[in-house]
Design a protein around this motif. Structure first.
Motif, mmCIF file in Angstrom:
data_model
loop_
_atom_site.group_PDB
_atom_site.id
_atom_site.type_symbol
_atom_site.label_atom_id
_atom_site.label_comp_id
_atom_site.label_asym_id
_atom_site.label_seq_id
_atom_site.Cartn_x
_atom_site.Cartn_y
_atom_site.Cartn_z
ATOM 1 N N UNK A 8 32.233 52.165 44.455
ATOM 2 C CA UNK A 8 31.614 53.498 44.437
ATOM 3 C C UNK A 8 31.266 53.914 43.006
ATOM 4 N N UNK A 9 32.171 53.642 42.078
ATOM 5 C CA UNK A 9 31.908 54.013 40.679
ATOM 6 C C UNK A 9 30.767 53.187 40.093
ATOM 7 N N UNK A 10 30.727 51.907 40.447
ATOM 8 C CA UNK A 10 29.635 51.060 39.961
ATOM 9 C C UNK A 10 28.299 51.567 40.523
ATOM 10 N N UNK A 11 28.285 51.914 41.809
ATOM 11 C CA UNK A 11 27.054 52.458 42.398
ATOM 12 C C UNK A 11 26.650 53.766 41.737
ATOM 13 N N UNK A 12 27.631 54.633 41.490
ATOM 14 C CA UNK A 12 27.361 55.910 40.835
ATOM 15 C C UNK A 12 26.760 55.673 39.442
ATOM 16 N N UNK A 13 27.381 54.777 38.677
ATOM 17 C CA UNK A 13 26.886 54.504 37.324
ATOM 18 C C UNK A 13 25.494 53.875 37.351
ATOM 19 N N UNK A 41 23.778 47.012 38.935
ATOM 20 C CA UNK A 41 25.063 46.779 39.618
ATOM 21 C C UNK A 41 25.559 45.365 39.320
ATOM 22 N N UNK A 42 24.672 44.375 39.434
ATOM 23 C CA UNK A 42 25.083 42.985 39.166
ATOM 24 C C UNK A 42 25.533 42.821 37.716
ATOM 25 N N UNK A 43 24.841 43.482 36.800
ATOM 26 C CA UNK A 43 25.224 43.398 35.385
ATOM 27 C C UNK A 43 26.623 43.983 35.167
ATOM 28 N N UNK A 44 26.896 45.131 35.789
ATOM 29 C CA UNK A 44 28.239 45.729 35.695
ATOM 30 C C UNK A 44 29.281 44.771 36.255
ATOM 31 N N UNK A 45 29.002 44.186 37.416
ATOM 32 C CA UNK A 45 29.970 43.296 38.064
ATOM 33 C C UNK A 45 30.229 42.046 37.223
ATOM 34 N N UNK A 46 29.174 41.482 36.660
ATOM 35 C CA UNK A 46 29.350 40.296 35.814
ATOM 36 C C UNK A 46 30.177 40.630 34.583
ATOM 37 N N UNK A 47 29.913 41.794 34.008
ATOM 38 C CA UNK A 47 30.661 42.200 32.822
ATOM 39 C C UNK A 47 32.136 42.427 33.170
#
Length: 96
Positions: A8-13, A41-47
């Motif tokens: 949810x936070x990743x989607x919000x960001x 979203x993918x960039x956040x997840x990879x990081x």
């Protein structure tokens, strides 16, 4: 030790990043905005995966010490920061 962001936070960001890009006069979308948001979203997840790996490496180094070091102790915290920063430095992600 590192905190993971919830989905949810990743989607919000990602929505906030897209909003900022939308407001910028210097940005022109060449793709569907939702596709761009999903790329964010993918960039956040990879990081986050990368930082989780660094976290694991730092904790593994502490566990490999000859004497047991209690997690949460001052010595553990100092070693964790040292090893975590060493891993960051290897990736060139530590700025001084």
């Amino acid at each position: 030790m590192s905190g993971r962001l919830s989905r949810e936070k990743v989607n919000y960001l990602s929505k906030k990043v897209l909003e900022l890009l939308t407001r910028s006069d210097n940005v022109e979308f060449l793709d569907d905005p939702n596709e761009i948001r999903l790329a964010v979203v993918r960039a956040f997840e990879e990081e986050m995966k990368l930082y989780e790996l660094l976290d694991k490496r730092a904790m593994d180094k502490i566990k490999s010490q000859k004497k047991p070091i209690e997690e949460g102790s001052r010595e553990w915290d100092i070693l964790y920061r040292k090893y975590y920063n060493e891993e960051l430095n290897k990736l060139g992600k530590l700025s001084e």
